[in-house]
Design an enzyme around this catalytic site. Structure first.
Site, PDB file in Angstrom:
ATOM      1  N   HIS A 179      61.062  -6.654 -39.509  1.00  0.00           N
ATOM      2  CA  HIS A 179      60.360  -7.927 -39.297  1.00  0.00           C
ATOM      3  C   HIS A 179      60.352  -8.259 -37.816  1.00  0.00           C
ATOM      4  O   HIS A 179      61.104  -7.696 -37.025  1.00  0.00           O
ATOM      5  CB  HIS A 179      61.047  -9.055 -40.076  1.00  0.00           C
ATOM      6  CG  HIS A 179      61.091  -8.815 -41.550  1.00  0.00           C
ATOM      7  ND1 HIS A 179      60.011  -9.018 -42.373  1.00  0.00           N
ATOM      8  CD2 HIS A 179      62.090  -8.356 -42.360  1.00  0.00           C
ATOM      9  CE1 HIS A 179      60.343  -8.717 -43.625  1.00  0.00           C
ATOM     10  NE2 HIS A 179      61.603  -8.308 -43.639  1.00  0.00           N
ATOM     11  N   HIS A 194      54.432 -16.372 -36.873  1.00  0.00           N
ATOM     12  CA  HIS A 194      54.341 -15.544 -38.079  1.00  0.00           C
ATOM     13  C   HIS A 194      54.867 -14.145 -37.808  1.00  0.00           C
ATOM     14  O   HIS A 194      54.995 -13.728 -36.660  1.00  0.00           O
ATOM     15  CB  HIS A 194      52.889 -15.481 -38.588  1.00  0.00           C
ATOM     16  CG  HIS A 194      51.930 -14.835 -37.633  1.00  0.00           C
ATOM     17  ND1 HIS A 194      51.651 -13.486 -37.662  1.00  0.00           N
ATOM     18  CD2 HIS A 194      51.195 -15.358 -36.620  1.00  0.00           C
ATOM     19  CE1 HIS A 194      50.767 -13.201 -36.705  1.00  0.00           C
ATOM     20  NE2 HIS A 194      50.481 -14.322 -36.049  1.00  0.00           N
ATOM     21  N   THR A 234      38.565 -36.466 -43.168  1.00  0.00           N
ATOM     22  CA  THR A 234      39.030 -35.106 -43.444  1.00  0.00           C
ATOM     23  C   THR A 234      39.110 -34.400 -42.106  1.00  0.00           C
ATOM     24  O   THR A 234      38.283 -34.630 -41.226  1.00  0.00           O
ATOM     25  CB  THR A 234      38.019 -34.379 -44.352  1.00  0.00           C
ATOM     26  OG1 THR A 234      37.944 -35.079 -45.606  1.00  0.00           O
ATOM     27  CG2 THR A 234      38.426 -32.942 -44.642  1.00  0.00           C
TER      28      THR A 234
HETATM   29 CU   LIG Z   1      58.099  -9.591 -41.716  1.00  0.00          CU
END
Ligand SMILES: [Cu+2]
Length: 370
Positions: free
Chosen positions: A113, A153, A299
């Protein structure tokens, strides 16, 4: 000839100097602050207006690979998370602070990761320097030079990047201006509560019976979800990793008169946050605080791969629905939350003048009653 040599030596020296990583020593002398991250929708305690100069803010996140239930019928996927939650925790710092993150990948995990901070500058947002195999950890320090809410991310490369993201690996950083949030006239905007909503799309395979297959083994799940992912039709679009994670007894709480900052991120798809019965008083839908906030929105729009922020002061009690106003995604796929707001009803803003009752007959033109 000698001139040539000198020029050549200078060039070599310049190359050598350039090759030595330049380290800003000044930042090392800054005070350090350790912050313990909390599970979304909650956010760790922080100052809205910085009371002192820049600091090095230390965060530690552990990658947790574990089965995650993503809906109310118990559909389970082999989830990948930062700190065990979907989304990963919101980190709050001020512009000019240094974010020092330790990323731990325990030996019990099976995959490599990393982390790409959209707020950071260089090395693929840090992803190139933070690739950790099971049993490893790495530390990255980056300077928060831009104010706003930004996505982070996992990005291990190739198809692994979207696969890790659709397995749960995204979160957000909020870099506040040192002087706090401001409207376009420079007036300070304060919030009483802050909630962080991470929206995720999942692509779950179905069995021959048409029902979702609970697959907890990644090696089995990946080929199936990859095939579905490439068709771009999610089976679930959810807040906080699960259908119903923020509804009913899990509703977000607020009181009439309180101002709430809602941070909303989506790593992949566009989203259209809308608060039914309320508004966005001030909205940074691109999420970047040095751009003046828009006012009075019905919105707003979160671009896939970004985070946005909306500030709202609740004026009426009741249960509000906060959803992705692509209503199919909200109602059919799950992107829906509740705010439960306590307080006094304001008849001036809204009053039921007459409750539903049988239609009262009205005389039409030319008709006379006898
Ligand atoms: Cu990952």
């Amino acid at each position: 000839m000698l001139t040539n040599h000198i020029a050549c030596l200078s060039a070599i020296l310049a190359t050598l100097i350039a090759a030595v990583p330049c380290r800003a020593e000044a930042d090392l002398k800054l005070p350090h602050e350790k912050v313990t991250l909390v599970t979304p929708p909650f956010v760790h305690a922080h100052e809205q207006v910085a009371k002192s100069g820049p600091k090095v803010i230390e965060f530690k996140m552990t990658v947790v690979e574990k089965p995650i239930v993503i809906d109310e019928v118990g559909t389970t996927i082999p989830g990948m998370t930062y700190n065990g939650s979907i989304p990963g925790p919101l980190m709050v710092v001020h512009e000019g602070d240094y974010v020092e993150v330790t990323l731990v990948n325990p030996a019990t995990n099976t995959m490599t990761h990393t982390i790409d901070f959209h707020a950071a500058t260089g090395a693929l947002g840090g992803a190139a320097l933070m690739e950790v195999n099971p049993g490893e950890q790495a530390m990255l320090r980056w300077k928060a030079t831009r104010a706003g809410v930004f996505l982070y991310h996992c990005a291990p490369g190739g198809s692994m990047t979207p696969l890790h993201v659709i397995s749960g690996m995204s979160g957000a950083v909020m870099v506040l201006p040192r002087e706090g949030l401001r409207d376009k006239t420079g007036k300070l905007l304060h919030y009483d509560r802050i909630y962080y909503i991470g929206e995720n799309d999942f692509y779950v395979p179905r069995g021959d019976d048409g029902k979702f297959q609970s697959v907890t083994d990644a090696s089995d799940y990946f080929p199936k979800t990859l095939e579905l992912m490439r068709k771009l039709v999610p089976t679930h679009v959810v807040f906080e990793g699960k259908v119903g994670a923020l509804t009913g007894k899990n509703a977000l709480q607020a009181k009439v008169g309180e101002t709430v900052l809602i941070v909303h991120s989506q790593a992949n798809r566009d989203s259209r946050p809308h608060l039914i019965g309320g508004h966005g008083d001030y909205v940074w839908d691109t999420g970047k605080f040095h751009n003046p906030p828009e006012k009075d929105l019905e919105t707003w729009f979160i671009r896939g791969g970004s985070a946005g922020a909306a500030l709202y002061t609740f004026r009426q009690p009741g249960v509000y629905v906060y959803l992705n106003h692509m209503l199919v995604e909200a109602v059919e796929l799950g992107a829906l939350a509740h705010f439960k707001v306590e307080g006094q009803w304001n008849d001036d803003l809204m009053k039921q003048v007459s409750p539903p009752q049988p239609i009262v007959a009205v005389e039409g033109p030319g008709e006379k009653s006898h």
